[in-house]
Design a protein around this motif. Structure first.
Motif, short mmCIF file in Angstrom:
data_model
loop_
_atom_site.label_atom_id
_atom_site.label_comp_id
_atom_site.label_asym_id
_atom_site.label_seq_id
_atom_site.Cartn_x
_atom_site.Cartn_y
_atom_site.Cartn_z
N GLU A 62 0.83 -1.20 0.00
CA GLU A 62 0.00 0.00 0.00
C GLU A 62 0.87 1.26 0.00
O GLU A 62 0.60 2.21 -0.73
CB GLU A 62 -0.92 0.01 1.22
N ARG A 66 0.96 4.15 -2.87
CA ARG A 66 0.73 5.57 -2.56
C ARG A 66 1.87 6.42 -3.11
O ARG A 66 1.63 7.50 -3.68
CB ARG A 66 0.57 5.78 -1.06
N ARG A 67 3.10 5.94 -2.98
CA ARG A 67 4.25 6.68 -3.54
C ARG A 67 4.13 6.77 -5.06
O ARG A 67 4.40 7.81 -5.66
CB ARG A 67 5.56 6.01 -3.14
N HIS A 69 1.40 6.70 -6.88
CA HIS A 69 0.34 7.65 -7.22
C HIS A 69 0.81 9.09 -7.00
O HIS A 69 0.47 9.98 -7.78
CB HIS A 69 -0.93 7.37 -6.42
N ASP A 70 1.59 9.33 -5.96
CA ASP A 70 2.12 10.67 -5.72
C ASP A 70 3.09 11.10 -6.82
O ASP A 70 3.21 12.28 -7.13
CB ASP A 70 2.85 10.74 -4.37
#
Length: 109
Positions: A62, A66-67, A69-70
């Motif tokens: 996860e 998230r990284r 997507h950032d």
């Protein structure tokens, strides 16, 4: 390939490879949905897609997602405006959903 825009296609292919690497055996597939799936996407459309998994991403997977997507807004092919430079700014051009493959299969039965 997926859309009428080469840069967006390259971004989606690279994104899918990255997600597959992060999720490993829990990755089922990545699918364009919305206007581009209906072949109706244009330079004003955002790009919606779903990633099917066998388990809900958690922990380090996860965090890596998230990284990823950032980082997407820094990649070639991403637009914070529409595909036309005259479009007003908007939050982003890619929208992802992660779903359990088992739920998707239940609709097919």
């Amino acid at each position: 390939m997926f859309t009428p825009f080469e840069e967006l296609d390259a971004l989606l292919a690279d994104f899918t490879r990255s997600v597959r690497d992060i999720l490993g055996d829990t990755f089922v597939g990545a699918y364009v949905q919305g206007s581009f799936a209906l072949r109706a996407g244009d330079m004003h459309s955002d790009c919606d897609f779903v990633v099917a998994t066998t388990v809900l991403p958690s922990g380090s997977a996860e965090a890596e997602l998230r990284r990823l997507h950032d980082e997407i807004p820094t990649r070639r092919g991403f637009r914070t405006r529409g595909w036309d430079p005259a479009d007003p700014p908007r939050p982003g051009s890619l929208e992802a959903t992660y779903a359990f493959a088992a739920y998707a299969q239940s609709f097919a039965d």
